[in-house]
Write a protein that holds these residues in place. Structure first.
Motif, short mmCIF file in Angstrom:
data_model
loop_
_atom_site.label_atom_id
_atom_site.label_comp_id
_atom_site.label_asym_id
_atom_site.label_seq_id
_atom_site.Cartn_x
_atom_site.Cartn_y
_atom_site.Cartn_z
N HIS A 148 0.81 -1.22 0.00
CA HIS A 148 0.00 0.00 0.00
C HIS A 148 0.84 1.26 0.00
N GLN A 149 2.16 1.14 0.16
CA GLN A 149 3.02 2.31 0.18
C GLN A 149 3.99 2.38 -1.00
N ALA A 150 3.87 1.47 -1.92
CA ALA A 150 4.86 1.37 -3.00
C ALA A 150 4.49 2.15 -4.25
N ASP A 151 3.24 2.53 -4.41
CA ASP A 151 2.77 3.06 -5.69
C ASP A 151 3.54 4.28 -6.17
N ASP A 152 3.79 5.25 -5.27
CA ASP A 152 4.44 6.49 -5.70
C ASP A 152 5.86 6.23 -6.20
N LEU A 153 6.62 5.41 -5.48
CA LEU A 153 7.99 5.13 -5.91
C LEU A 153 7.99 4.32 -7.20
N VAL A 154 7.10 3.36 -7.31
CA VAL A 154 6.99 2.56 -8.53
C VAL A 154 6.70 3.46 -9.74
N GLU A 155 5.76 4.39 -9.56
CA GLU A 155 5.42 5.29 -10.67
C GLU A 155 6.60 6.16 -11.06
N ARG A 156 7.33 6.65 -10.06
CA ARG A 156 8.46 7.52 -10.37
C ARG A 156 9.57 6.76 -11.09
N ILE A 157 9.80 5.52 -10.70
CA ILE A 157 10.80 4.71 -11.40
C ILE A 157 10.39 4.50 -12.85
N GLN A 158 9.13 4.19 -13.06
CA GLN A 158 8.65 3.88 -14.41
C GLN A 158 8.62 5.12 -15.30
N THR A 159 8.28 6.27 -14.74
CA THR A 159 8.29 7.49 -15.56
C THR A 159 9.70 8.01 -15.79
N SER A 160 10.68 7.42 -15.11
CA SER A 160 12.08 7.79 -15.30
C SER A 160 12.82 6.74 -16.12
N GLN A 161 12.07 6.00 -16.94
CA GLN A 161 12.65 5.00 -17.85
C GLN A 161 13.33 3.85 -17.10
N GLY A 162 12.86 3.58 -15.90
CA GLY A 162 13.33 2.41 -15.17
C GLY A 162 12.27 1.33 -15.17
N ARG A 163 12.61 0.17 -14.65
CA ARG A 163 11.66 -0.94 -14.52
C ARG A 163 11.48 -1.21 -13.03
N ALA A 164 10.30 -0.92 -12.52
CA ALA A 164 10.01 -1.16 -11.11
C ALA A 164 9.49 -2.59 -10.95
N ILE A 165 10.11 -3.31 -10.04
CA ILE A 165 9.73 -4.71 -9.77
C ILE A 165 9.19 -4.74 -8.34
N ARG A 166 7.92 -5.03 -8.20
CA ARG A 166 7.30 -5.06 -6.87
C ARG A 166 7.57 -6.39 -6.18
N PHE A 167 8.06 -6.30 -4.95
CA PHE A 167 8.22 -7.49 -4.11
C PHE A 167 8.10 -7.04 -2.66
N PRO A 168 6.87 -6.84 -2.16
CA PRO A 168 6.70 -6.36 -0.79
C PRO A 168 7.32 -7.31 0.22
#
Length: 253
Positions: free
Chosen positions: A18-38
């Protein structure tokens, strides 16, 4: 569009879901690949009645140690307002309080942790002060003990529980070498949960992948655990984390 360019690097995000969305979005909009693994799950306290009673008592000061502490405390209060001097360990915690209409009286200026809070001038002499520390179950003792040593009467409202998620690491480990370039962790507990989740078979992969942490205390712990490359962000907020990731990408490109 972000002006950062993470050049397609795979960044493992281990924050609670529930706290990962903002960082995931920022990584993805910065041409990175965000991999979720809580590697952490936050649950409400099992016995809310006594904790609610604590929150509704008369306190001179109430200090929140995390955004989770704010969320779960205000949920227990069900609209009742806090009447005390309010403190927050870090800016994210302060922001959570501000979003609920509170002003912050005590906030560290340089380092966002218990040590930083204890440096504040109003907390040096606490004789006769009644202080409530709002935290998760089994939180760090440093803040409360430091205030007690200065004369405060300290109570603890443990408004949430941190548990290790029940997840299967195999899909992640099977693609680790191709997909994961950097691991981010935001607490020692998350780090330890991640080590436990990947298990003995996954430890060599994790150990040799650069690890980004957010405090000197975490850096020392990671080095003691055997991580080969440990990077330190300047703070716990997303700006600091993204800046540290970008610096690492530039150094390793």
């Amino acid at each position: 569009m972000s002006d950062l360019d993470l050049k397609g690097r795979g960044i493992l995000v281990t924050r609670a879901a529930h706290q990962a969305d903002d960082l995931v979005e920022r990584i993805q909009t910065s041409q990175g690949r965000a991999i979720r693994f809580p590697a952490l799950e936050i649950l409400a306290c099992e016995q809310p009645g006594p904790v609610r009673d604590l929150l509704q008592r008369s306190w001179d000061m109430i200090i929140f140690v995390s955004p989770n502490a704010v969320f779960h405390a205000l949920k227990l209060l069900a609209g009742n307002r806090l009447q005390a001097t309010l403190g927050a360990v870090g800016e994210a915690t302060a922001a959570a309080l501000r979003q609920s209409g509170y002003s912050i009286d005590l906030l560290p200026a340089d380092r966002y942790d218990s040590e930083g809070l204890l440096m504040l001038a109003p907390l040096q002499e606490m004789t006769g002060q009644k202080v409530l520390v709002v935290r998760g179950e089994g939180g760090r003792a440093l803040l409360g003990e430091g205030l007690q040593a200065r004369g405060a009467e300290v109570g603890y409202a443990e408004v949430y529980r941190r548990v290790r998620p029940a997840v299967d690491p195999y899909p992640l480990l099977a693609q680790w070498q191709e997909q994961v370039d950097l691991v981010t962790v935001t607490s020692i507990e998350v780090m330890e949960n991640l080590i436990a989740l990947v298990g003995d078979s996954g430890w060599p992969l994790l150990q040799h992948t650069p690890l980004l942490v957010i405090s000197e205390r975490m850096l020392r712990h990671a080095e003691s655990r055997g991580f080969q490359t440990v990077l330190l962000a300047a703070g716990a907020n997303d700006d600091a984390i993204m800046s540290a990731i970008q610096n690492w990408v530039e150094r390793t490109s």
